[in-house]
Design an enzyme around this catalytic site. Structure first.
Site, PDB file in Angstrom:
ATOM      1  N   CYS A 260     -19.499 -27.829  17.425  1.00  0.00           N
ATOM      2  CA  CYS A 260     -20.899 -28.162  17.663  1.00  0.00           C
ATOM      3  C   CYS A 260     -20.918 -29.683  17.761  1.00  0.00           C
ATOM      4  O   CYS A 260     -20.596 -30.364  16.793  1.00  0.00           O
ATOM      5  CB  CYS A 260     -21.786 -27.698  16.515  1.00  0.00           C
ATOM      6  SG  CYS A 260     -23.412 -28.502  16.557  1.00  0.00           S
TER       7      CYS A 260
ATOM      8  N   CYS B 221     -28.376 -25.314  15.422  1.00  0.00           N
ATOM      9  CA  CYS B 221     -29.188 -26.282  16.169  1.00  0.00           C
ATOM     10  C   CYS B 221     -29.246 -25.931  17.659  1.00  0.00           C
ATOM     11  O   CYS B 221     -29.859 -26.649  18.435  1.00  0.00           O
ATOM     12  CB  CYS B 221     -28.653 -27.700  15.975  1.00  0.00           C
ATOM     13  SG  CYS B 221     -27.026 -27.950  16.715  1.00  0.00           S
TER      14      CYS B 221
ATOM     15  N   CYS C  10     -26.903 -32.041  13.629  1.00  0.00           N
ATOM     16  CA  CYS C  10     -27.054 -30.605  13.361  1.00  0.00           C
ATOM     17  C   CYS C  10     -27.285 -30.411  11.863  1.00  0.00           C
ATOM     18  O   CYS C  10     -26.514 -30.915  11.047  1.00  0.00           O
ATOM     19  CB  CYS C  10     -25.785 -29.871  13.804  1.00  0.00           C
ATOM     20  SG  CYS C  10     -25.688 -28.175  13.217  1.00  0.00           S
TER      21      CYS C  10
ATOM     22  N   LYS D 247      12.297 -13.149  -6.538  1.00  0.00           N
ATOM     23  CA  LYS D 247      12.626 -11.921  -5.812  1.00  0.00           C
ATOM     24  C   LYS D 247      12.295 -12.156  -4.339  1.00  0.00           C
ATOM     25  O   LYS D 247      11.135 -12.127  -3.931  1.00  0.00           O
ATOM     26  CB  LYS D 247      11.832 -10.739  -6.362  1.00  0.00           C
ATOM     27  CG  LYS D 247      12.205  -9.415  -5.711  1.00  0.00           C
ATOM     28  CD  LYS D 247      11.577  -8.274  -6.495  1.00  0.00           C
ATOM     29  CE  LYS D 247      11.813  -6.902  -5.895  1.00  0.00           C
ATOM     30  NZ  LYS D 247      11.956  -6.802  -4.470  1.00  0.00           N
TER      31      LYS D 247
ATOM     32  N   TYR E 152      22.951 -13.584  -4.149  1.00  0.00           N
ATOM     33  CA  TYR E 152      22.625 -13.574  -5.576  1.00  0.00           C
ATOM     34  C   TYR E 152      23.450 -12.607  -6.400  1.00  0.00           C
ATOM     35  O   TYR E 152      23.258 -12.500  -7.601  1.00  0.00           O
ATOM     36  CB  TYR E 152      21.148 -13.255  -5.782  1.00  0.00           C
ATOM     37  CG  TYR E 152      20.684 -12.037  -4.996  1.00  0.00           C
ATOM     38  CD1 TYR E 152      19.870 -12.200  -3.899  1.00  0.00           C
ATOM     39  CD2 TYR E 152      21.087 -10.760  -5.345  1.00  0.00           C
ATOM     40  CE1 TYR E 152      19.463 -11.107  -3.155  1.00  0.00           C
ATOM     41  CE2 TYR E 152      20.686  -9.669  -4.608  1.00  0.00           C
ATOM     42  CZ  TYR E 152      19.874  -9.851  -3.510  1.00  0.00           C
ATOM     43  OH  TYR E 152      19.477  -8.776  -2.774  1.00  0.00           O
TER      44      TYR E 152
ATOM     45  N   GLU F 255      20.146 -11.726   0.554  1.00  0.00           N
ATOM     46  CA  GLU F 255      18.887 -11.376   1.183  1.00  0.00           C
ATOM     47  C   GLU F 255      18.731 -12.208   2.457  1.00  0.00           C
ATOM     48  O   GLU F 255      18.916 -13.419   2.428  1.00  0.00           O
ATOM     49  CB  GLU F 255      17.761 -11.706   0.187  1.00  0.00           C
ATOM     50  CG  GLU F 255      16.485 -10.959   0.403  1.00  0.00           C
ATOM     51  CD  GLU F 255      16.505  -9.541  -0.178  1.00  0.00           C
ATOM     52  OE1 GLU F 255      17.556  -9.096  -0.692  1.00  0.00           O
ATOM     53  OE2 GLU F 255      15.468  -8.882  -0.075  1.00  0.00           O
TER      54      GLU F 255
ATOM     55  N   ASP G  74      11.742 -11.884  -0.486  1.00  0.00           N
ATOM     56  CA  ASP G  74      11.182 -10.768   0.268  1.00  0.00           C
ATOM     57  C   ASP G  74      11.835 -10.683   1.647  1.00  0.00           C
ATOM     58  O   ASP G  74      11.278 -11.113   2.650  1.00  0.00           O
ATOM     59  CB  ASP G  74       9.668 -10.948   0.398  1.00  0.00           C
ATOM     60  CG  ASP G  74       8.995  -9.671   0.837  1.00  0.00           C
ATOM     61  OD1 ASP G  74       9.673  -8.625   0.881  1.00  0.00           O
ATOM     62  OD2 ASP G  74       7.794  -9.717   1.162  1.00  0.00           O
TER      63      ASP G  74
ATOM     64  N   GLU H 191       0.833  -1.201   0.000  1.00  0.00           N
ATOM     65  CA  GLU H 191       0.000   0.000   0.000  1.00  0.00           C
ATOM     66  C   GLU H 191       0.874   1.261   0.000  1.00  0.00           C
ATOM     67  O   GLU H 191       0.567   2.254  -0.659  1.00  0.00           O
ATOM     68  CB  GLU H 191      -0.955  -0.016   1.205  1.00  0.00           C
ATOM     69  CG  GLU H 191      -2.101  -0.994   1.005  1.00  0.00           C
ATOM     70  CD  GLU H 191      -2.862  -1.346   2.293  1.00  0.00           C
ATOM     71  OE1 GLU H 191      -4.000  -1.791   2.181  1.00  0.00           O
ATOM     72  OE2 GLU H 191      -2.309  -1.178   3.383  1.00  0.00           O
TER      73      GLU H 191
ATOM     74  N   LYS I 108       6.905  -7.363 -10.284  1.00  0.00           N
ATOM     75  CA  LYS I 108       6.218  -7.454  -8.986  1.00  0.00           C
ATOM     76  C   LYS I 108       4.888  -8.167  -9.133  1.00  0.00           C
ATOM     77  O   LYS I 108       4.077  -7.830  -9.999  1.00  0.00           O
ATOM     78  CB  LYS I 108       5.961  -6.047  -8.443  1.00  0.00           C
ATOM     79  CG  LYS I 108       7.231  -5.308  -8.081  1.00  0.00           C
ATOM     80  CD  LYS I 108       7.657  -5.612  -6.657  1.00  0.00           C
ATOM     81  CE  LYS I 108       8.038  -4.340  -5.975  1.00  0.00           C
ATOM     82  NZ  LYS I 108       7.829  -4.213  -4.618  1.00  0.00           N
TER      83      LYS I 108
ATOM     84  N   GLU J 152      15.161 -15.139 -11.616  1.00  0.00           N
ATOM     85  CA  GLU J 152      15.351 -15.538 -10.221  1.00  0.00           C
ATOM     86  C   GLU J 152      14.150 -15.111  -9.394  1.00  0.00           C
ATOM     87  O   GLU J 152      13.500 -14.127  -9.730  1.00  0.00           O
ATOM     88  CB  GLU J 152      16.606 -14.853  -9.638  1.00  0.00           C
ATOM     89  CG  GLU J 152      17.881 -15.216 -10.359  1.00  0.00           C
ATOM     90  CD  GLU J 152      19.072 -14.373  -9.908  1.00  0.00           C
ATOM     91  OE1 GLU J 152      18.990 -13.712  -8.852  1.00  0.00           O
ATOM     92  OE2 GLU J 152      20.083 -14.383 -10.629  1.00  0.00           O
TER      93      GLU J 152
ATOM     94  N   CYS K   2     -24.606 -23.348  19.091  1.00  0.00           N
ATOM     95  CA  CYS K   2     -24.528 -23.473  17.639  1.00  0.00           C
ATOM     96  C   CYS K   2     -25.641 -22.624  17.032  1.00  0.00           C
ATOM     97  O   CYS K   2     -26.801 -22.758  17.422  1.00  0.00           O
ATOM     98  CB  CYS K   2     -24.700 -24.931  17.226  1.00  0.00           C
ATOM     99  SG  CYS K   2     -24.869 -25.124  15.443  1.00  0.00           S
TER     100      CYS K   2
END
Ligand code: IVH
Length: 672
Positions: free
Chosen positions: A433, A418, A438, A112, A226, A174, A114, A31, A321, A110, A415
């Site tokens: 349950c 039932c 049921c 990527k 890498y 990494e 994280d 984000e 990505k 390769e 539940c």
């Protein structure tokens, strides 16, 4: 436009502060990236919008005050991003324009990884220094911490092969937690009554930047290497080191004893690479490490060098990505799902959010222990994840976004279907349950029984099951085989054709293989693999019903818990009644005679990989078994032959590594 740039700047600066200063981000990295890219695009188009406080004017830095600093021998560059095939093609076209006419490009692909970048220096083969990326020019000295990572060699080459180490070598890699190690870490937290870690990458970062390296040592980090940042021209014997391609570079790193990114491959053209992308999007979830995309590198290192750098990004490589799989949203409600075993699954109702390519408005929270352990509250901002085909799930709360109005989430007392009191068996994680009659449990069992992976009765989707239950036509799985067409036709939306097809599908289901029936009954732990083993050994429902747990555990691949589940299931009088009803209706409850075509393959173990020219995998398996051979799913030293078809997977690589003969479909047929 001016206003938008300002809003983006303010938001990004705030989220930067939450991430770096407070260590308590309230949005995901993806984000953040999205906001950042929007601002960057605006500024690129209208440079007059750039202000000195714009986050784009800050070279990324993770420097911490209390670590000694290390200057990198060369800038630690980043990569520009591509989000689709067109971006990749445009990248190649731009590059070709910069190169001599007639140049062709080949590539390495390769994963990527994280995690976090580390830069490690070896002098005469000895690890002398390790640093974080920092601002790309100077990093934090984390030598003591990196030395605790088991996959980082302290001395190279690790094996005393013919290789002589370079006088000086600076590699880039990494650092991350393997998924299973992260789980183990959280199990330990839990056992110690400590809060669970939510994000593997942030935890890896915190672990790498510990002041006390004993803490780092106690957490199982992994490092992949890498790239080479700097290397002396000659090795310790004065021999010149030549690494003309990225492929040679990776092989060389592996020979020295570094852990290189798994599944890295050479491809002669960019279209080959583009073809690989869908495979990677599914493979992603099966890997034991998180990846957020792929890295594509021009294979020829001289050409890559000639292409040069724009800003901080070399032109010779690009990051593809994947669409973001994680997002934050608000938890606005919790509903309760009851499964066929009675298991209670709390489901999060969410403010709809776009993630992994679709809009998601509910996600599983697994069980109430999970909610409790992570302290998820109603009204929380939560991080959700959607990857591949799995049901979206809640990863955890963003506690920093609370305003005090959030309320605890408790398991239901009854539940909802039932009204039987909900129980939590001693030592169990889940609530249940306990009522086998049921209506919701019965519905879920029947829905499962008829589904594609089970008895596969076409035309009997969940809606149809619901209608037939509501009409009182079926109260258990066996009733399906007693449905009368005349009564069905009288129902709304049950035309003549539909009823005819449904009756034919039910008739067909009566003669499904015995193992398929077993896998459809919903016995805990009995999926198709275990069902096959049981059917193979006991051959009929009567023999299986008479079996003791000890007899069942004799079968390789079945443990005591599943064995006990099987025995308990068959001892239940309700289940016995259902089976008797099915038997009376003519449902097959016996394994087919084994067809023995020959013994040519007796004692031989095969593994199949790739698409065979004329046979399906099941056909090939049946053929091998009919001639006395065995087929297993993974390559090991015990494998005698690997049958290789078109676009084989990693099994072929494994076979090559272990020196196991690889044969074609024709070779296989010739053996018979
Ligand atoms: S090559 C100069 N290869 O992705 C190019 N990077 O912006 C050096 N990463 O921060 C990068 N896996 O830490 C390369 N197989 C891989 C990688 C990889 C992960 C990270 C790297 C960098 C980011 C790209």
């Amino acid at each position: 436009m001016f206003e938008r740039a300002k809003t983006l700047r303010d938001q990004l600066n705030y989220h930067n502060y939450r991430y770096y200063v407070l260590g308590d981000p309230i949005i995901t990295d993806a984000e953040y990236d999205k906001l950042y890219h929007e601002l960057k695009a605006l500024e690129d188009a209208h440079p007059e919008l750039i202000t000195p406080d714009s986050p784009t004017q800050r070279a990324g830095s993770d420097l911490q005050e209390d670590f000694p600093k290390v200057e990198h021998p060369a800038p630690i560059l980043s990569l520009s991003n591509a989000f689709d095939a067109a971006d990749l093609q445009a990248w190649e076209e731009r590059n070709l324009k910069l190169l001599a006419e007639g140049t062709t490009l080949d590539y390495m692909l390769e994963p990527k990884l994280d995690g976090l970048t580390v830069v490690i220096t070896y002098e005469n083969g000895i690890l002398v220094r390790a640093a974080t990326r920092g601002n790309g020019r100077v990093g934090d000295d984390v030598t003591a911490n990196v030395k605790t990572i088991k996959t980082v060699p302290l001395k190279i080459p690790v094996e005393s092969n013919n290789l002589t180490p370079p006088q000086r070598l600076v590699v880039r890699g990494e650092v991350l937690f393997l998924k299973h190690d992260f789980e183990i870490l959280n199990q330990r937290q839990q056992a110690a009554g400590l809060p669970l870690y939510v994000n593997a990458r942030n935890t890896a970062s915190g672990t790498l930047k510990q002041k006390d390296s004993r803490i780092t040592a106690s957490r199982p980090l992994t490092a992949y290497v890498y790239d080479i940042v700097d290397i002396s021209e000659v090795d310790m014997h004065g021999q010149v080191i030549t690494l003309n391609t990225e492929q040679q570079l990776l092989t060389y790193l592996a020979q020295l004893g570094f852990y290189i990114p798994p599944e890295s491959h050479y491809y002669p053209t960019l279209s080959n690479i583009i073809q690989q992308i869908p495979t990677w999007e599914t493979r992603r979830d099966q890997l034991d490490f998180e990846i957020d995309g792929l890295v594509i590198k021009v294979n020829d290192r001289l050409i890559a060098q000639e292409l040069g750098v724009v800003g901080k990004d070399p032109r010779g490589a690009i990051a593809y990505k994947f669409p973001a799989q994680e997002a934050t949203t608000k938890l606005i409600g919790v509903t309760v799902n009851i499964g066929r075993t009675g298991k209670v699954t709390p489901t999060a109702q969410l403010d709809p959010v776009f993630v992994g390519g679709v809009t998601v408005s509910n996600a599983t929270m697994h069980n109430y222990k999970f909610i409790h352990d992570l302290d998820i509250r109603l009204g929380d901002t939560v991080i959700i994840k959607r990857s591949g085909d799995v049901i979206p799930y809640v990863i955890g709360p963003v506690t920093g976004a609370r305003d005090g109005s959030e309320t605890p989430i408790m398991p239901p007392e009854q539940c909802p279907h039932c009204h039987t009191p909900i129980i939590q068996p001693d030592g169990a994680v889940d609530h249940f349950c306990p009522n086998p009659l049921c209506p919701e449990r019965v519905f879920r069992s029947i829905e499962f029984f008829v589904s594609r992976g089970a008895m596969d009765i076409e035309g009997m989707g969940p809606q149809t099951v619901k209608v037939l239950m509501d009409e009182g036509f079926i109260t258990d799985e066996a009733d399906i085989f007693y449905l009368e067409p005349e009564k069905l036709i009288a129902l709304e939306r049950f035309g003549e054709k539909k009823v005819e097809n449904l009756m034919a599908a039910i008739e067909k289901a009566k003669s499904r293989p015995f193992s398929q029936l077993l896998a459809s009954l919903g016995i805990e732990g009995v999926g198709s693999t275990v069902a096959n083993l049981l059917a193979d050994q006991f051959r009929s429902i009567d023999a299986l019903m008479a079996a003791t747990p000890e007899e069942i555990t004799q079968i390789e691949g079945i443990g005591p818990i599943i064995a006990q589940n099987v025995v308990d299931w068959f001892n239940d009088t309700h289940h016995q009644r259902i089976l008797n009803k099915m038997r009376d209706a003519g449902v097959n409850m016996q394994a087919r005679e084994r067809i023995r075509a020959g013994d040519q393959l007796t004692g031989k173990t095969f593994v199949l990989t790739g698409t065979l020219p004329t046979m399906s995998r099941d056909e090939a398996k049946a053929l091998i078994e009919a001639h006395g051979g065995k087929v297993t799913s993974s390559v090991s030293k015990k494998t005698d032959f690997v049958v290789v078809g078109d676009s084989p997977g990693s099994k072929a690589d494994k076979a090559a590594q272990l020196g196991i003969p690889m044969i074609s479909e024709d070779d296989l047929k010739a053996m018979l």
